[in-house]
Design an enzyme around this catalytic site. Structure first.
Site: not given
Ligand code: BZD
Length: 811
Positions: A354, A546-547, A552, A654, A658
């Site tokens: 990811h 988003k986070r 981002k 994602t 949405k």
């Molecule tokens: O995963 C996200 C990516 O940043 C997005 O681009 C992607 O759409 C989504 C789904 O594939 N990654 C995360 O959300 N990662 C984490 O939340 C995470 C959590 C713990 C440790 C490392 C990453």
């Protein structure tokens, strides 16, 4: 199908007998009773599903993820069971409103962001498509922290999602598993000259499973999400208790319980903490034992059948230790040779990547491994030796550089285990989550692995469930779609494309935009209630949710807002449609700059929102505590979707899917799934800006100098210099300077300044498009109509075809 009267009776029954609340109108109790009544229907289906699936020859997938962002379940389960309307009437008969009830109860926030929500969407699709599947995760006592703002700054508080219990869970103590830890390995010399390794662990935990039923939409299936809670193996130290040490009598329990106590809130950054490592192992060990136990209940000890019937998907590298645990169990408990165990691993495991961000790639120190899991480290060394000598050196003889690059162990400095390398070596398939991301995984992250294992690296573009992200969260738009589309679009999302030919239809345009306005009014009420800011629903609602992360680029959005404000102060008559910029984002508690960005946005918001000179043309709101249930209110109300990551950094995204599905128009970079969204909706219906992946690489290769943009672009300079003054923080100059410093002295690692002008121009074009009402309505309708590709059912079918090879299991 359950009828109004049956549901009503079941609610009354639970109110009276389960909750002892016969005559009062306590909404909390009523919500619980309703959930329990619905759960009765769910559990019945769960049992018949299990009986059907637990048969020899039924192949199933096990989805291993440290995170699941489930949100609330009542509304979702009612929609998926197709009894929402009946329940609405039943609840009304009892004096309650179902919409209000569905707003009760905490979110199940057992995840950080996209990765956790993706897992939740996938479970929905698996059950909807009748695929036999089990989700495995951790039953965190505290999910993602609750966020509030104090004086503009983020405050974190613990999430107490099951303080008063959760009506959907079923505890299954009969399926508890024991998990050994620490200790040492004994090597016993056998008569034939070989040696046997025997792990003598010094600690043992107990994993107790909690099952959450996952209801498919209009399907035969209710699958299970099994979440492990850690407990002490010995419940109570009577010795200590009898000696009067009452407090410490619980000591072991407390230590054991810390393992599943809290979700780590760092996304895209590894904390490297021992407890996180133990969490990962605890979860993997419980899940692997459970998978084996289930298989043996159905098949007995038949390992050939195991490979045929079992697929295990690793959601990122967080559950990688499952590979080593499976090896250990096969070798130490079932006397497999190393090679046979490895061969079986390679049939069973697949891995999803990811992220490409280097700081997010997991590496655990060898010394930690040695202390906590000495036997697993031993197995890992053997795997690495085989891999380097029999695979790497065969392909690249005498090339020590490649050996060092691909080794599962990173040398030089502290020795570390590269978890992603172990995954790629062990898995039979490795997938990225959007076309561009998968291409970069092959080209930049694992080029040698791609050469070594042709065909192993593949793509499965992410998706979202249209049940939660349109049908349930946007009932007005759903009703309109029902009128115009005859298929069940919530299952067959491609069928919405029949709206394409109506995109210019004046009646549809009006109905579509009226609904958007209604949704915006509802969000405006929510904004007023939670922030005290009054916004105009006729303004453009421009949303970034988003986070919070530098890549981002919420700070790019922020700089542009400050620039707009400045332009308005210079010319209050500036021609622009009123705009409300709305943010939702949590920052990892230890991520200083991310928290400074939140602070800066909040401080600018205070100033802008109270400045009469700009005549309400600009408002800025940061909604606290962004989470699934808040997203469900924000997304239907969005006109504009901000997807503005530096090209090459967002694996997929994602939220972009949405928002577009709900008729928001994207302003975005050519990154992640934005590229595929642009392909679907066409260039006229999206605002693309900024440097491409190739251009980003070229700029970096030349030596990027953010100062040149600062010096050459008067607006950038004015905006950044403004942040050093006390204009936004009276009496406290430099309070907002962190953002400026990160962009100039910090080198602007995510090319905010390089993309600024192009972003600003795209916003200008977007404003003009919005002022042309027909054009905008057409764009919005086409966005909804053309999102069929991003149904998570399509993603799941891609996984099935390319990786899992499972079949639906229906009545
Ligand atoms: O995963 C996200 C990516 O940043 C997005 O681009 C992607 O759409 C989504 C789904 O594939 N990654 C995360 O959300 N990662 C984490 O939340 C995470 C959590 C713990 C440790 C490392 C990453």
């Amino acid at each position: 199908m359950a009828k109004r009267s049956t549901i009503k009776k079941a609610i009354e029954h639970h109110l009276q007998f389960t909750l002892a609340h016969s005559n009062d109108k306590n909404p909390e109790a009523f919500w619980k009773a309703t959930s329990l009544a619905i759960n009765d229907i769910v559990v019945e289906k769960l049992t018949t599903t299990r009986d059907r699936q637990n048969q020899p020859g039924v192949r199933s997938v096990n989805y291993l993820s440290l995170e699941y962002l489930m949100g609330r379940l009542l509304s979702n389960n009612l929609h998926n069971l197709a009894i929402y309307e009946e329940a609405e009437k039943a609840v009304k008969d009892l004096g309650f409103d179902l919409t209000d009830l569905c707003e009760q109860g905490a979110d199940l926030a057992l995840g950080n962001g996209g990765l956790g929500r993706l897992a939740a969407c996938f479970l929905d699709s698996l059950a909807t498509l009748d695929y036999p599947a089990t989700g495995y995760g951790i039953h965190y006592q505290h999910g993602l922290f609750k966020q509030s703002f104090k004086d503009g700054r983020q405050i974190e508080e613990p999430d107490l999602w099951r303080e008063f219990g959760s009506p959907w869970e079923i505890c299954r103590p009969e399926s508890a598993q024991l998990v050994p830890l620490y200790g040492h390995v004994e090597h016993i010399n056998n008569a034939d000259g070989s040696t046997t390794s025997k792990w003598q662990p010094s600690v043992q935990l107990k994993g107790v499973p909690w099952d959450i039923p996952i209801v498919g939409y209009n399907s035969d299936t209710v699958n299970v999400l099994r979440l492990w809670e850690s407990r002490s193996d010995q419940a109570f130290d009577w010795d200590l208790f009898n000696r009067g040490d009452f407090l410490n009598a619980h000591g072991k329990n407390i230590q054991a319980e810390t393992v599943s106590k809290v979700l780590y809130p760092n996304d895209e950054h590894e904390a490297g903490k021992e407890l996180r490592f133990i969490q990962q192992y605890f979860f993997c060990a419980c899940s692997i034992k459970d998978i084996i136990a289930r298989h043996q209940t159905i098949n007995g000890v038949d390992w050939a059948a195991f490979a045929k019937d079992t697929a295990i998907q690793l959601n990122d590298t967080h559950p990688t230790i499952a590979i080593l645990e499976f090896m250990r169990v096969l070798m130490d408990e079932y006397q497999f040779t190393h090679l046979d165990a490895w061969a079986l691993c390679r049939e069973v495991f697949a891995y999803t990547n990811h992220t490409l961000l280097p700081e997010a790639l997991e590496k655990w120190s060898v010394s930690l491994f040695e202390r906590v899991l000495p036997r697993h480290l031993e197995i890992l060394y053997t795997i690495n030796e085989d891999f380097l000598n029999n695979e790497v050196s065969v392909k690249w003889p005498d090339d020590n550089q490649i050996r060092a690059k691909l080794s599962l162990i990173e040398e030089g400095g502290e020795k570390k285990v590269r978890m992603a390398h172990l995954c790629v070596a062990a898995a039979h398939k490795v997938n990225g989550v959007a076309e561009i991301h998968s291409k970069l995984v092959k080209q930049d992250l694992f080029p040698e692995f791609d050469a070594l294992y042709p065909g192993k690296l593949t793509n499965v573009t992410n998706g979202i469930t249209p049940r939660r992200w349109l049908k349930a969260c946007n009932p007005k738009l759903s009703a309109l779609l029902n009128k115009h589309v005859k298929e069940d679009w919530a299952k067959d999302l491609d069928s919405l494309s029949s709206l394409e030919k109506l995109a210019d239809d004046a009646k549809l345009q009006k109905a579509f935009m009226d609904i958007k306005l209604e949704n915006k009014k509802a969000l405006a009420d929510e904004i007023l209630a939670s922030t005290g800011v009054k916004v105009n629903p006729e303004a453009i609602f421009d949303i970034q949710i988003k986070r919070l992360h530098e890549y981002k680029r919420q700070h790019l959005n922020f700089l542009h807002i400050v620039a707009l404000y400045r332009r308005l102060l210079e010319n209050p008559e500036l021609e622009m449609h009123p705009r409300v910029f709305i943010f939702g984002a949590k920052a990892a508690p230890g991520y200083r700059l991310a928290k400074e960005i939140i602070y800066a946005i909040n401080k600018v918001a205070d100033k802008v929102n109270n400045d009469a000179r700009i005549k309400d043309k600009l408002k800025v709101v940061f909604l606290p505590n962004y989470r699934v249930s808040l997203a469900e209110k924000m997304i239907p109300a969005a006109d504009v979707s901000e997807q503005i990551s530096t090209a090459g950094k967002e694996a997929s995204g994602t939220g972009n899917m949405k928002l577009a599905l709900n008729g928001a128009v994207t302003i975005g970079t050519l990154d992640g799934a934005n590229i595929e969204i642009a392909e679907e909706v066409g260039d006229d219906n999206i605002f693309i800006f900024g440097n491409t992946v190739e251009q980003v690489k070229a700029i970096k290769a030349e030596g990027y100098n953010p100062y040149s943009y600062y010096e050459q672009n008067a607006e950038i300079k004015a905006v950044l210099d403004w942040l050093d003054t006390d204009y936004f923080t009276p009496g406290k100059p430099y309070e907002l300077s962190a953002v400026k410093h990160s962009l100039l002295d910090g080198g602007d690692p995510y090319l905010v300044l390089a993309d600024y002008q192009s972003y600003s121009d795209a916003h200008q074009a977007l404003d003009e498009a919005y002022r042309d009402e027909k054009r905008w309505a057409r764009m919005a309708i086409l966005n909804t109509a053309l999102m069929g590709k991003f149904n998570s059912d399509r993603s799941i079918n891609d996984y099935v075809d390319r990786i899992w090879q499972i079949k639906p299991c229906t009545k």
